[in-house]
Enzyme design. Structure first.
Site, PDB file in Angstrom:
ATOM      1  N   CYS A  79     -12.508   5.156 -28.431  1.00 46.80           N
ATOM      2  CA  CYS A  79     -13.949   5.796 -28.717  1.00 46.80           C
ATOM      3  C   CYS A  79     -14.772   5.907 -27.637  1.00 46.80           C
ATOM      4  CB  CYS A  79     -14.420   4.776 -29.854  1.00 46.80           C
ATOM      5  SG  CYS A  79     -13.763   4.682 -31.213  1.00 46.80           S
ATOM      6  N   GLU A  80     -14.568   6.870 -26.596  1.00 45.74           N
ATOM      7  CA  GLU A  80     -15.086   7.110 -25.373  1.00 45.74           C
ATOM      8  C   GLU A  80     -14.636   8.579 -25.008  1.00 45.74           C
ATOM      9  OE1 GLU A  80     -15.526   3.493 -23.322  1.00 45.74           O
ATOM     10  OE2 GLU A  80     -15.759   4.516 -21.530  1.00 45.74           O
ATOM     11  N   GLY A  88       0.545  -1.266  -0.043  1.00 46.10           N
ATOM     12  CA  GLY A  88      -0.058  -0.042   0.105  1.00 46.10           C
ATOM     13  C   GLY A  88       0.669   1.233   0.125  1.00 46.10           C
ATOM     14  N   GLY A 130       3.643  -3.221  -3.901  1.00 45.50           N
ATOM     15  CA  GLY A 130       3.465  -3.562  -5.185  1.00 45.50           C
ATOM     16  C   GLY A 130       3.695  -2.281  -6.134  1.00 45.50           C
TER      17      GLY A 130
HETATM   18  N1  LLP Z   1      -1.234  -7.000  -0.854  1.00 41.69           N
HETATM   19  C1  LLP Z   1      -2.798  -7.169  -1.278  1.00 41.69           C
HETATM   20  C2  LLP Z   1      -3.143  -8.280  -0.369  1.00 41.69           C
HETATM   21  C3  LLP Z   1      -3.307  -6.171  -2.298  1.00 41.69           C
HETATM   22  O1  LLP Z   1      -4.668  -6.448  -2.597  1.00 41.69           O
HETATM   23  C4  LLP Z   1      -2.554  -5.329  -2.668  1.00 41.69           C
HETATM   24  C5  LLP Z   1      -3.234  -4.386  -3.797  1.00 41.69           C
HETATM   25  C6  LLP Z   1      -1.164  -5.374  -2.340  1.00 41.69           C
HETATM   26  C7  LLP Z   1      -0.563  -6.056  -1.467  1.00 41.69           C
HETATM   27  C8  LLP Z   1      -0.343  -4.311  -3.357  1.00 41.69           C
HETATM   28  O2  LLP Z   1      -0.628  -3.009  -2.905  1.00 41.69           O
HETATM   29  P1  LLP Z   1       0.193  -1.733  -3.427  1.00 41.69           P
HETATM   30  O3  LLP Z   1       1.530  -1.667  -2.666  1.00 41.69           O
HETATM   31  O4  LLP Z   1       0.668  -1.883  -4.812  1.00 41.69           O
HETATM   32  O5  LLP Z   1      -0.554  -0.640  -3.137  1.00 41.69           O
HETATM   33  N2  LLP Z   1      -5.621  -1.057  -9.336  1.00 41.69           N
HETATM   34  C9  LLP Z   1      -5.344  -0.175  -8.288  1.00 41.69           C
HETATM   35  C10 LLP Z   1      -4.637  -0.686  -6.940  1.00 41.69           C
HETATM   36  C11 LLP Z   1      -5.230  -1.976  -6.688  1.00 41.69           C
HETATM   37  C12 LLP Z   1      -4.248  -2.518  -5.736  1.00 41.69           C
HETATM   38  C13 LLP Z   1      -5.086  -3.912  -4.922  1.00 41.69           C
HETATM   39  N3  LLP Z   1      -4.378  -4.532  -4.150  1.00 41.69           N
HETATM   40  C14 LLP Z   1      -4.598   1.281  -8.942  1.00 41.69           C
HETATM   41  O6  LLP Z   1      -4.330   1.354 -10.226  1.00 41.69           O
HETATM   42  O7  LLP Z   1      -4.333   2.144  -8.065  1.00 41.69           O
END
Ligand code: LLP
Length: 442
Positions: free
Chosen positions: A365-366, A252, A296
């Site tokens: 197209c949006e 996160g 991530g």
């Molecule tokens: N662990 C779990 C259980 C998760 O669900 C996630 C992200 C992470 C780790 C990694 O989180 P990060 O460090 O990347 O924030 N598509 C969205 C983000 C969705 C994140 C979902 N879960 C965006 O583009 O902002």
């Protein structure tokens, strides 16, 4: 101390002798010519630098397992780089499991998450020896036990819980609040543990897992999460006479998409986490647990940029000027999905005086396919190359073939070398899964 996720641009970005932008010693205009656009460019040095930040930041707590959340960007080259930095992987699908497996990752360093893992996915995870499965709900507990029994295996698990913490991020990417589709409610944990101990004998519980959200800027929230998790672990150990010793606090940590964003330093977050953990170990009298973290976005976002070629432009009389690029919502859904903001520059004119305010529109197209709502550029000409920053995370991984447009290629740059790590899709790729029933042949 600052960390790489606090940089808006890849660390090796420069203006070179051709007066063009370069990354990893590679001229972005030459990359656009060689590989075509849209093009994802990833800077290896920036990826390795943030991995080192994480490792240094958590040095003071040796029992830590860094698990890259591969949903942010999962390609075999990326997983190879991150594995070589000593990270494990958080995976959420058979596709991610297969990608890390095929790139040669030690599968005991892989953790499988998800709120609705299928029988096939769970079976594959067990067969390939995935190290931990984070079980999300009662249905999965029972299903996983059945599959483990049928393979004559004992599976090592964590329980995903919903800690009831609200973080200030976009509603769609909050996950730890109480009314969430993910994880066991705190009031359901005892029942889950009783079932594991009495009925599900092919499951071995090691600890708890939570994830509170994504693109988080507040640091104290991790302290709140740790307090809840450690308190629960101590309570469960006592009540059920267990030795749970694993704590997964999810990912996160945010990144800097615009100058206004102030993501925290990984060093500051790590200090809060470690201090709070040590405090809770004393307070709740537990053995120091193994700490898992699952970053991530903060690992991969800053390393990535997307190059586009500018095509048509349109001045609305008495209105805005639109410039259109050759990509958009199919390679970056984030502006339309989360109102995400991005910063960009013209890679062939990085030093020219800013002259015009424009809207950067995609080619799909949006009407909602707008990449940047308001940005100032030097005088724009057709053929200019636009470089959009911070597109490493959740861009390619959320890409689609909307309008039947081929997904872009991705190149990795380092020490003046560029290597294709994802080939551009071809028109034949696009129809490769289509079938025409005989009766419909023309
Ligand atoms: N662990 C779990 C259980 C998760 O669900 C996630 C992200 C992470 C780790 C990694 O989180 P990060 O460090 O990347 O924030 N598509 C969205 C983000 C969705 C994140 C979902 N879960 C965006 O583009 O902002």
């Amino acid at each position: 101390m600052n960390s790489t996720n606090q940089s808006l641009k890849p660390l090796t970005l420069k203006i070179n002798k051709n007066s063009n932008l370069e990354i990893g010693g590679c001229d972005l205009i030459e990359l656009a010519e060689k590989y075509g656009t849209p093009l994802y460019v990833l800077d290896e040095h920036t990826i390795r630098s943030i991995c080192k930040d994480y490792k240094d930041a958590f040095k003071a707590y040796p029992k830590v397992n860094m698990m890259y959340a591969s949903k942010a960007l999962c390609t075999m080259a990326v997983t190879s780089i991150i594995a070589s930095e000593g990270f494990g992987f958080d995976v959420v699908s058979a596709g991610e499991i297969y990608t890390v497996y095929k790139s040669g990752v030690n599968m005991s360093k892989v953790l499988f998450n998800g709120n609705n893992k299928s029988v096939d996915e769970l079976s594959l995870a067990i067969k390939l020896g995935v190290g931990r499965i984070s079980v999300d709900n009662f249905f999965e507990l029972s299903l996983l036990n059945e599959i483990a029994k049928s393979q004559n295996k004992t599976v090592d698990i964590l329980l995903r819980i919903t800690p009831g913490i609200e973080c200030h991020t976009h509603e769609y990417i909050q996950t730890g609040h109480l009314d969430s589709k993910f994880g066991f409610d705190l009031t359901q944990i005892d029942e889950a543990v009783e079932l594991i101990l009495n009925n599900y004998t092919n499951l071995k519980l090691h600890g708890l897992h939570a994830h509170i959200g994504s693109q988080i800027f507040e640091t104290s929230i991790y302290g709140d999460e740790i307090e809840i998790l450690v308190k629960e672990i101590a309570r469960l150990n006592k009540k059920f006479d267990l030795q749970l010793d694993e704590l997964n606090i999810g990912g996160g940590i945010g990144v800097k998409y615009t100058e206004d964003d102030c993501p925290p330093s990984v060093y500051d977050v790590a200090e809060i986490i470690i201090n709070k953990l040590n405090e809770c170990i004393e307070k709740y009298k537990i053995e120091a647990p193994v700490l898992f973290i699952e970053p991530g976005r903060s690992i991969i976002s800053t390393s990535g940029v997307t190059l586009y070629t500018i095509g048509s432009s349109k001045q609305v009389p008495k209105g805005k000027k639109y410039i259109a690029v050759d990509g958009g919502m199919s390679d970056n859904i984030r502006p339309s999905m989360y109102q995400a903001e991005y910063v960009a520059e013209l890679a062939n004119k990085p030093q020219e005086e800013l002259k015009e305010k424009v809207v950067v529109a995609g080619r799909f197209c949006e009407s909602g396919d707008i990449l940047i709502k308001n940005i100032e550029f030097p005088e724009i000409e057709e053929g200019d190359i636009l470089c959009v920053y911070n597109t490493g995370a959740y861009n390619y991984s959320m890409a689609s073939n909307y309008n039947r447009v081929e997904k872009p290629a991705m190149v990795l740059v380092n020490n003046s070398q560029s290597d294709i790590i994802i080939n551009r899709e071809t028109l034949d790729d696009l129809i490769s899964h289509d079938e025409i029933p005989d009766r419909l042949h023309l």
